[in-house]
Design a protein around this motif. Sequence first.
Motif, PDB file in Angstrom:
ATOM      1  N   ALA A 195      42.793  20.648 -49.034  1.00  0.00           N
ATOM      2  CA  ALA A 195      42.815  21.953 -49.710  1.00  0.00           C
ATOM      3  C   ALA A 195      41.415  22.320 -50.202  1.00  0.00           C
ATOM      4  N   ILE A 196      40.708  21.357 -50.745  1.00  0.00           N
ATOM      5  CA  ILE A 196      39.332  21.602 -51.198  1.00  0.00           C
ATOM      6  C   ILE A 196      38.453  21.979 -50.020  1.00  0.00           C
ATOM      7  N   MET A 197      38.609  21.285 -48.925  1.00  0.00           N
ATOM      8  CA  MET A 197      37.783  21.576 -47.747  1.00  0.00           C
ATOM      9  C   MET A 197      38.121  22.942 -47.150  1.00  0.00           C
ATOM     10  N   ARG A 198      39.399  23.323 -47.152  1.00  0.00           N
ATOM     11  CA  ARG A 198      39.767  24.649 -46.642  1.00  0.00           C
ATOM     12  C   ARG A 198      39.148  25.741 -47.514  1.00  0.00           C
ATOM     13  N   ALA A 199      39.100  25.514 -48.812  1.00  0.00           N
ATOM     14  CA  ALA A 199      38.538  26.503 -49.738  1.00  0.00           C
ATOM     15  C   ALA A 199      37.012  26.542 -49.701  1.00  0.00           C
ATOM     16  N   ASN A 200      36.392  25.535 -49.121  1.00  0.00           N
ATOM     17  CA  ASN A 200      34.930  25.435 -49.070  1.00  0.00           C
ATOM     18  C   ASN A 200      34.502  25.166 -47.636  1.00  0.00           C
ATOM     19  N   ALA A 201      34.536  26.207 -46.821  1.00  0.00           N
ATOM     20  CA  ALA A 201      34.311  26.081 -45.379  1.00  0.00           C
ATOM     21  C   ALA A 201      33.023  25.346 -44.985  1.00  0.00           C
ATOM     22  N   PRO A 202      31.901  25.509 -45.687  1.00  0.00           N
ATOM     23  CA  PRO A 202      30.695  24.805 -45.252  1.00  0.00           C
ATOM     24  C   PRO A 202      30.679  23.314 -45.617  1.00  0.00           C
ATOM     25  N   LEU A 203      31.638  22.871 -46.399  1.00  0.00           N
ATOM     26  CA  LEU A 203      31.660  21.497 -46.886  1.00  0.00           C
ATOM     27  C   LEU A 203      31.877  20.509 -45.734  1.00  0.00           C
ATOM     28  N   ARG A 204      31.038  19.477 -45.721  1.00  0.00           N
ATOM     29  CA  ARG A 204      31.153  18.389 -44.751  1.00  0.00           C
ATOM     30  C   ARG A 204      31.303  17.099 -45.552  1.00  0.00           C
ATOM     31  N   ILE A 205      32.076  16.153 -45.003  1.00  0.00           N
ATOM     32  CA  ILE A 205      32.272  14.895 -45.717  1.00  0.00           C
ATOM     33  C   ILE A 205      32.035  13.706 -44.791  1.00  0.00           C
ATOM     34  N   ARG A 206      31.844  12.553 -45.408  1.00  0.00           N
ATOM     35  CA  ARG A 206      31.725  11.291 -44.672  1.00  0.00           C
ATOM     36  C   ARG A 206      32.805  10.368 -45.224  1.00  0.00           C
ATOM     37  N   ILE A 207      33.617   9.846 -44.346  1.00  0.00           N
ATOM     38  CA  ILE A 207      34.650   8.887 -44.735  1.00  0.00           C
ATOM     39  C   ILE A 207      34.157   7.506 -44.324  1.00  0.00           C
ATOM     40  N   ILE A 208      34.135   6.596 -45.300  1.00  0.00           N
ATOM     41  CA  ILE A 208      33.639   5.247 -45.042  1.00  0.00           C
ATOM     42  C   ILE A 208      34.787   4.266 -45.229  1.00  0.00           C
ATOM     43  N   GLY A 209      35.054   3.485 -44.182  1.00  0.00           N
ATOM     44  CA  GLY A 209      36.097   2.471 -44.241  1.00  0.00           C
ATOM     45  C   GLY A 209      35.547   1.153 -44.741  1.00  0.00           C
ATOM     46  N   HIS A 210      36.361   0.440 -45.501  1.00  0.00           N
ATOM     47  CA  HIS A 210      35.984  -0.854 -46.072  1.00  0.00           C
ATOM     48  C   HIS A 210      37.060  -1.878 -45.734  1.00  0.00           C
ATOM     49  N   ALA A 211      36.731  -3.131 -45.944  1.00  0.00           N
ATOM     50  CA  ALA A 211      37.686  -4.231 -45.826  1.00  0.00           C
ATOM     51  C   ALA A 211      37.254  -5.298 -46.823  1.00  0.00           C
ATOM     52  N   ASP A 212      38.111  -6.282 -47.029  1.00  0.00           N
ATOM     53  CA  ASP A 212      37.699  -7.386 -47.893  1.00  0.00           C
ATOM     54  C   ASP A 212      37.143  -8.507 -47.032  1.00  0.00           C
ATOM     55  N   GLU A 213      36.793  -9.619 -47.666  1.00  0.00           N
ATOM     56  CA  GLU A 213      36.099 -10.689 -46.933  1.00  0.00           C
ATOM     57  C   GLU A 213      37.017 -11.556 -46.086  1.00  0.00           C
ATOM     58  N   ARG A 214      38.319 -11.340 -46.164  1.00  0.00           N
ATOM     59  CA  ARG A 214      39.230 -12.140 -45.335  1.00  0.00           C
ATOM     60  C   ARG A 214      39.140 -11.636 -43.897  1.00  0.00           C
ATOM     61  N   GLY A 215      38.905 -12.506 -42.979  1.00  0.00           N
ATOM     62  CA  GLY A 215      38.732 -12.139 -41.570  1.00  0.00           C
ATOM     63  C   GLY A 215      37.264 -12.191 -41.184  1.00  0.00           C
ATOM     64  N   SER A 216      37.023 -12.092 -39.882  1.00  0.00           N
ATOM     65  CA  SER A 216      35.640 -12.163 -39.390  1.00  0.00           C
ATOM     66  C   SER A 216      34.894 -10.864 -39.679  1.00  0.00           C
ATOM     67  N   ASP A 217      33.575 -10.939 -39.628  1.00  0.00           N
ATOM     68  CA  ASP A 217      32.752  -9.748 -39.848  1.00  0.00           C
ATOM     69  C   ASP A 217      33.106  -8.648 -38.853  1.00  0.00           C
ATOM     70  N   GLU A 218      33.216  -9.019 -37.581  1.00  0.00           N
ATOM     71  CA  GLU A 218      33.498  -8.041 -36.526  1.00  0.00           C
ATOM     72  C   GLU A 218      34.873  -7.406 -36.726  1.00  0.00           C
ATOM     73  N   TYR A 219      35.859  -8.240 -37.041  1.00  0.00           N
ATOM     74  CA  TYR A 219      37.219  -7.722 -37.237  1.00  0.00           C
ATOM     75  C   TYR A 219      37.244  -6.751 -38.423  1.00  0.00           C
ATOM     76  N   ASN A 220      36.600  -7.111 -39.524  1.00  0.00           N
ATOM     77  CA  ASN A 220      36.604  -6.255 -40.711  1.00  0.00           C
ATOM     78  C   ASN A 220      35.826  -4.962 -40.495  1.00  0.00           C
ATOM     79  N   LEU A 221      34.779  -5.017 -39.715  1.00  0.00           N
ATOM     80  CA  LEU A 221      34.041  -3.797 -39.382  1.00  0.00           C
ATOM     81  C   LEU A 221      34.932  -2.854 -38.572  1.00  0.00           C
ATOM     82  N   ALA A 222      35.649  -3.423 -37.602  1.00  0.00           N
ATOM     83  CA  ALA A 222      36.570  -2.615 -36.784  1.00  0.00           C
ATOM     84  C   ALA A 222      37.735  -2.092 -37.634  1.00  0.00           C
TER      85      ALA A 222
END
Length: 172
Positions: free
Chosen positions: A102-129
């Motif tokens: 709703a915020i993005m629809r009301a602010n058409a020029p707005l661009r965002i970056r979504i960053i995914g995270h994981a915890d330390e359980r699992g391998s580096d490659e698996y958690n990055l994916a």
Amino acid sequence: MFRRLTALALVAVVAGACGKKTAEPAVTPTPTPGAGINRDSIDAARRADSIRAAAEAERARLAALEAARAALVNELAETIHFDYDQFTIGSDDRAKLERKAAIMRANAPLRIRIIGHADERGSDEYNLALGMRRAVAAKDFLVALGIEAARIEVASLGEEVPVDPTANEDAW
């Protein structure tokens, strides 16, 4: 007013210097309405007051806009969470993403970056994916709500930068 008094004082001095022995009665000027009032000064003071009031109103308006902007930024920055080893968006997080859309629809020029995270359980490659799958899932949800995909950038930090760096059950 000052000029009139000065002129009267000079006349009294000149009269005394001419050798008159009779005492002159003291003259006290009587103020007349509007005497000594400079209309330009009054107008300038009124304009200055008006400008100060307008500036204060503008400061208040800008402060309100900044508070609203900060509230929107906080809403957009609110984190969504995923279950262990999952990238499916839960019902609570759907509501958060709907507010973000709703915020993005009301602010058409707005661009965002979504960053995914994981915890330390699992391998580096698996958690990055896994972090990337989570970011893409959030982006896909927003796109399904009508937000243009080009306005959303995704990235993953995997386990390198966990949302909560504490390594325990509460953090996971």
